[in-house]
Design a protein around this motif. Structure first.
Motif, PDB file in Angstrom:
ATOM      1  N   ASN A   1      56.647  42.950  62.317  1.00 50.48           N
ATOM      2  CA  ASN A   1      58.049  42.564  62.452  1.00 50.48           C
ATOM      3  C   ASN A   1      58.571  43.297  63.684  1.00 50.48           C
ATOM      4  O   ASN A   1      58.766  44.514  63.642  1.00 50.48           O
ATOM      5  CB  ASN A   1      58.825  42.936  61.199  1.00 50.48           C
ATOM      6  CG  ASN A   1      60.253  42.453  61.247  1.00 50.48           C
ATOM      7  OD1 ASN A   1      61.168  43.205  61.544  1.00 50.48           O
ATOM      8  ND2 ASN A   1      60.453  41.177  60.977  1.00 50.48           N
TER       9      ASN A   1
ATOM     10  N   ARG B   1      60.489  47.382  69.955  1.00 43.73           N
ATOM     11  CA  ARG B   1      60.335  48.215  68.765  1.00 43.73           C
ATOM     12  C   ARG B   1      59.626  47.430  67.670  1.00 43.73           C
ATOM     13  O   ARG B   1      59.851  46.231  67.535  1.00 43.73           O
ATOM     14  CB  ARG B   1      61.695  48.687  68.238  1.00 43.73           C
ATOM     15  CG  ARG B   1      61.586  49.685  67.073  1.00 43.73           C
ATOM     16  CD  ARG B   1      62.940  50.245  66.688  1.00 43.73           C
ATOM     17  NE  ARG B   1      63.785  49.262  66.049  1.00 43.73           N
ATOM     18  CZ  ARG B   1      65.088  49.138  66.274  1.00 43.73           C
ATOM     19  NH1 ARG B   1      65.688  49.929  67.146  1.00 43.73           N
ATOM     20  NH2 ARG B   1      65.781  48.226  65.638  1.00 43.73           N
TER      21      ARG B   1
ATOM     22  N   ILE C   1      60.732  43.616  67.512  1.00 47.99           N
ATOM     23  CA  ILE C   1      61.834  43.312  68.418  1.00 47.99           C
ATOM     24  C   ILE C   1      61.283  43.359  69.834  1.00 47.99           C
ATOM     25  O   ILE C   1      60.708  44.368  70.238  1.00 47.99           O
ATOM     26  CB  ILE C   1      62.984  44.319  68.252  1.00 47.99           C
ATOM     27  CG1 ILE C   1      63.521  44.279  66.821  1.00 47.99           C
ATOM     28  CG2 ILE C   1      64.094  44.050  69.261  1.00 47.99           C
ATOM     29  CD1 ILE C   1      64.536  45.360  66.525  1.00 47.99           C
TER      30      ILE C   1
ATOM     31  N   ARG D   1      66.957  39.688  67.930  1.00 45.67           N
ATOM     32  CA  ARG D   1      66.586  39.842  66.517  1.00 45.67           C
ATOM     33  C   ARG D   1      65.093  39.993  66.362  1.00 45.67           C
ATOM     34  O   ARG D   1      64.310  39.365  67.092  1.00 45.67           O
ATOM     35  CB  ARG D   1      67.081  38.624  65.740  1.00 45.67           C
ATOM     36  CG  ARG D   1      66.931  38.750  64.227  1.00 45.67           C
ATOM     37  CD  ARG D   1      67.601  37.572  63.540  1.00 45.67           C
ATOM     38  NE  ARG D   1      66.988  36.316  63.889  1.00 45.67           N
ATOM     39  CZ  ARG D   1      67.407  35.147  63.410  1.00 45.67           C
ATOM     40  NH1 ARG D   1      68.444  35.094  62.600  1.00 45.67           N
ATOM     41  NH2 ARG D   1      66.806  34.039  63.756  1.00 45.67           N
ATOM     42  N   ALA D   2      64.678  40.783  65.384  1.00 44.85           N
ATOM     43  CA  ALA D   2      63.261  40.943  65.104  1.00 44.85           C
ATOM     44  C   ALA D   2      62.659  39.648  64.581  1.00 44.85           C
ATOM     45  O   ALA D   2      63.313  38.869  63.888  1.00 44.85           O
ATOM     46  CB  ALA D   2      63.062  42.051  64.074  1.00 44.85           C
TER      47      ALA D   2
ATOM     48  N   ASP E   1      58.763  37.872  63.083  1.00 44.64           N
ATOM     49  CA  ASP E   1      57.432  38.133  62.552  1.00 44.64           C
ATOM     50  C   ASP E   1      56.379  37.522  63.470  1.00 44.64           C
ATOM     51  O   ASP E   1      56.475  36.363  63.872  1.00 44.64           O
ATOM     52  CB  ASP E   1      57.277  37.545  61.152  1.00 44.64           C
ATOM     53  CG  ASP E   1      57.887  38.433  60.086  1.00 44.64           C
ATOM     54  OD1 ASP E   1      58.399  37.895  59.087  1.00 44.64           O
ATOM     55  OD2 ASP E   1      57.852  39.666  60.252  1.00 44.64           O
TER      56      ASP E   1
ATOM     57  N   ASN F   1      59.363  47.214  63.710  1.00 46.72           N
ATOM     58  CA  ASN F   1      59.999  47.669  62.480  1.00 46.72           C
ATOM     59  C   ASN F   1      58.969  47.962  61.402  1.00 46.72           C
ATOM     60  O   ASN F   1      58.992  49.007  60.776  1.00 46.72           O
ATOM     61  CB  ASN F   1      60.979  46.616  61.968  1.00 46.72           C
ATOM     62  CG  ASN F   1      62.187  46.486  62.867  1.00 46.72           C
ATOM     63  OD1 ASN F   1      62.627  47.459  63.489  1.00 46.72           O
ATOM     64  ND2 ASN F   1      62.731  45.294  62.952  1.00 46.72           N
ATOM     65  N   SER F   2      58.077  47.032  61.188  1.00 43.16           N
ATOM     66  CA  SER F   2      57.061  47.216  60.154  1.00 43.16           C
ATOM     67  C   SER F   2      55.797  46.485  60.582  1.00 43.16           C
ATOM     68  O   SER F   2      55.840  45.554  61.392  1.00 43.16           O
ATOM     69  CB  SER F   2      57.538  46.674  58.801  1.00 43.16           C
ATOM     70  OG  SER F   2      57.717  45.280  58.851  1.00 43.16           O
TER      71      SER F   2
ATOM     72  N   ARG G   1      56.358  50.808  57.156  1.00 41.31           N
ATOM     73  CA  ARG G   1      57.528  50.758  58.021  1.00 41.31           C
ATOM     74  C   ARG G   1      57.432  51.840  59.093  1.00 41.31           C
ATOM     75  O   ARG G   1      56.592  52.725  59.011  1.00 41.31           O
ATOM     76  CB  ARG G   1      58.788  50.913  57.183  1.00 41.31           C
ATOM     77  CG  ARG G   1      58.962  49.733  56.218  1.00 41.31           C
ATOM     78  CD  ARG G   1      59.994  50.004  55.153  1.00 41.31           C
ATOM     79  NE  ARG G   1      60.004  48.948  54.150  1.00 41.31           N
ATOM     80  CZ  ARG G   1      59.108  48.839  53.164  1.00 41.31           C
ATOM     81  NH1 ARG G   1      58.139  49.708  53.050  1.00 41.31           N
ATOM     82  NH2 ARG G   1      59.208  47.854  52.309  1.00 41.31           N
ATOM     83  N   SER G   2      58.321  51.761  60.059  1.00 41.06           N
ATOM     84  CA  SER G   2      58.252  52.696  61.174  1.00 41.06           C
ATOM     85  C   SER G   2      58.401  54.139  60.714  1.00 41.06           C
ATOM     86  O   SER G   2      57.843  55.050  61.319  1.00 41.06           O
ATOM     87  CB  SER G   2      59.334  52.358  62.212  1.00 41.06           C
ATOM     88  OG  SER G   2      60.616  52.366  61.609  1.00 41.06           O
TER      89      SER G   2
ATOM     90  N   ASN H   1      52.271  54.757  65.615  1.00 39.85           N
ATOM     91  CA  ASN H   1      53.412  54.160  66.317  1.00 39.85           C
ATOM     92  C   ASN H   1      53.251  54.218  67.835  1.00 39.85           C
ATOM     93  O   ASN H   1      53.695  53.317  68.546  1.00 39.85           O
ATOM     94  CB  ASN H   1      54.705  54.861  65.909  1.00 39.85           C
ATOM     95  CG  ASN H   1      55.099  54.568  64.473  1.00 39.85           C
ATOM     96  OD1 ASN H   1      54.775  53.514  63.933  1.00 39.85           O
ATOM     97  ND2 ASN H   1      55.782  55.495  63.836  1.00 39.85           N
TER      98      ASN H   1
END
Length: 121
Positions: free
Chosen positions: A98, A30, A100, A106-107, A109, A32-33, A52-53, A73
């Motif tokens: 950012n 995924r 995953i 954890r996400a 960068d 996130n941003s 952001r998503s 996306n």
């Protein structure tokens, strides 16, 4: 492994436009941003715009009204439409994500290698 690849930089006259694109690929669970940062010579890297998503965005004050960030996306891509460019926009522009990579992780960068934007006066 996650890779971010930018495209679209170049040389443009003041007042002109450029469109930057960035595609994220690899082991992605995924995103996130995604966003764009820039670094001019002898200056610190700064945020230009992020999305952001869910679609919410934020911009540096210096680019508000001139730059527009967008995201697909489904394709893991982010674009930056830059209009009314100024010489002070000259910098290397970096794509950031950012991301995953797998569930329960954890996400982190991730960064592209950067693309140079030069605005002549």
């Amino acid at each position: 492994q996650v890779h971010l690849v930018e495209s679209g930089g170049g040389l443009v006259q003041a007042g002109g436009s450029l469109r930057l694109s960035c595609e994220a690929s690899g082991s992605i669970f995924r995103i996130n941003s995604m966003g764009w940062y820039r670094q001019a010579p002898e200056k610190q890297r700064e945020l230009v715009a992020a999305i952001r998503s869910g679609g919410s965005t934020n911009y540096a004050d210096s680019v508000k009204g001139r730059f527009t960030i967008s995201r697909d996306n489904a394709k893991n891509t982010v674009n930056l439409q830059m209009n009314s460019l100024k010489p002070e926009d000259t910098a290397v522009y970096y794509c950031n994500g950012n991301i995953i990579t797998e569930v329960y992780v954890r996400a982190m960068d991730y960064w592209g290698k950067g693309t140079l934007v030069t605005v002549s006066s």
